[in-house]
Scaffold this motif. Structure first.
Motif, mmCIF file in Angstrom:
data_model
loop_
_atom_site.group_PDB
_atom_site.id
_atom_site.type_symbol
_atom_site.label_atom_id
_atom_site.label_comp_id
_atom_site.label_asym_id
_atom_site.label_seq_id
_atom_site.Cartn_x
_atom_site.Cartn_y
_atom_site.Cartn_z
ATOM 1 N N LEU A 13 -0.914 4.128 8.867
ATOM 2 C CA LEU A 13 0.182 3.873 9.942
ATOM 3 C C LEU A 13 0.939 2.589 9.955
ATOM 4 O O LEU A 13 0.199 1.481 9.748
ATOM 5 N N ALA A 14 2.083 2.076 10.041
ATOM 6 C CA ALA A 14 2.888 1.020 10.339
ATOM 7 C C ALA A 14 1.973 0.154 11.163
ATOM 8 O O ALA A 14 1.738 0.685 12.355
ATOM 9 N N GLY A 15 1.723 -1.010 10.891
ATOM 10 C CA GLY A 15 0.974 -1.978 11.956
ATOM 11 C C GLY A 15 -0.413 -1.709 11.730
ATOM 12 O O GLY A 15 -1.159 -2.838 12.181
ATOM 13 N N GLY A 16 -0.920 -1.021 10.681
ATOM 14 C CA GLY A 16 -2.344 -0.916 10.603
ATOM 15 C C GLY A 16 -2.794 -1.897 9.483
ATOM 16 O O GLY A 16 -2.091 -2.571 8.976
ATOM 17 N N TYR A 60 1.069 -16.673 -2.057
ATOM 18 C CA TYR A 60 1.670 -15.314 -1.512
ATOM 19 C C TYR A 60 3.126 -15.381 -1.752
ATOM 20 O O TYR A 60 3.879 -16.196 -1.862
ATOM 21 N N ALA A 61 3.456 -14.159 -1.944
ATOM 22 C CA ALA A 61 5.023 -13.831 -2.022
ATOM 23 C C ALA A 61 5.455 -13.827 -0.448
ATOM 24 O O ALA A 61 4.628 -13.814 0.706
ATOM 25 N N ASP A 62 6.736 -14.331 -0.422
ATOM 26 C CA ASP A 62 7.239 -14.611 0.983
ATOM 27 C C ASP A 62 7.109 -13.327 1.820
ATOM 28 O O ASP A 62 7.069 -13.461 3.216
ATOM 29 N N SER A 63 7.306 -11.935 1.319
ATOM 30 C CA SER A 63 7.237 -10.991 2.168
ATOM 31 C C SER A 63 5.868 -10.657 2.702
ATOM 32 O O SER A 63 5.748 -9.550 3.350
ATOM 33 N N GLY A 66 1.248 -14.624 5.910
ATOM 34 C CA GLY A 66 0.908 -14.397 7.197
ATOM 35 C C GLY A 66 0.369 -13.052 7.722
ATOM 36 O O GLY A 66 -0.073 -12.775 8.722
ATOM 37 N N ARG A 67 0.499 -12.156 6.662
ATOM 38 C CA ARG A 67 -0.171 -10.844 6.890
ATOM 39 C C ARG A 67 -1.093 -10.309 5.894
ATOM 40 O O ARG A 67 -2.161 -9.737 6.337
ATOM 41 N N MET A 83 -4.954 -6.776 4.142
ATOM 42 C CA MET A 83 -3.637 -6.320 4.487
ATOM 43 C C MET A 83 -3.428 -6.112 5.700
ATOM 44 O O MET A 83 -4.249 -4.986 6.463
ATOM 45 N N ASN A 84 -2.629 -6.773 6.511
ATOM 46 C CA ASN A 84 -2.652 -6.312 8.050
ATOM 47 C C ASN A 84 -1.145 -6.289 8.413
ATOM 48 O O ASN A 84 -0.293 -6.528 7.514
#
Length: 120
Positions: A13-16, A60-63, A66-67, A83-84
């Motif tokens: 799910l999104a956010g996972g 890292y790719a900009d997209s 931080g995640r 991947m967060n």
């Protein structure tokens, strides 16, 4: 020849979060810079993250900054992508690759990919 096998993909799910692994065989991973790439349906393959030999430098790719976090365990001949805060736009097939020349150079070996699907 080096063989790379990705694992850890799936539906989330999104956010996972997901943690991808890339296990190498046939060659010693410690001699290679490593990268993660992804390709979404109808789009070109894009760079996601890279890590230098010895892990001293990451990119890292900009997209995904931080995640996502790339790391390596040369003793296990394995590279990881943590991947967060996943988003639906992260949905793609994720590939790992190995390069003798560096993370921003041509890659010599590629894995077969693992599917990541993020639902909203």
């Amino acid at each position: 020849q080096m063989r790379l096998v990705e694992s850890g993909g799936g539906l989330v799910l999104a956010g996972g979060s997901l943690r991808l692994s890339c296990a190498a065989s046939g060659r010693n991973l410690r001699n290679y810079a490593m990268g993660w790439f992804r390709q979404a349906p109808g789009k070109e393959r894009e760079f996601v993250a890279g890590i230098s030999v010895n892990g001293g430098n990451t990119d890292y790719a900009d997209s995904v900054k931080g995640r996502f976090t790339i790391s390596r365990d040369d003793a296990k001949n394995t590279v990881y992508l943590e991947m967060n805060s996943l988003k639906p736009e992260d949905t793609a097939i994720y590939y790992c690759a190995a390069s003798l020349a560096g993370t921003k150079s041509e890659y010599d070996y590629w894995g077969q990919g693992t599917q990541v699907t993020v639902s909203s």
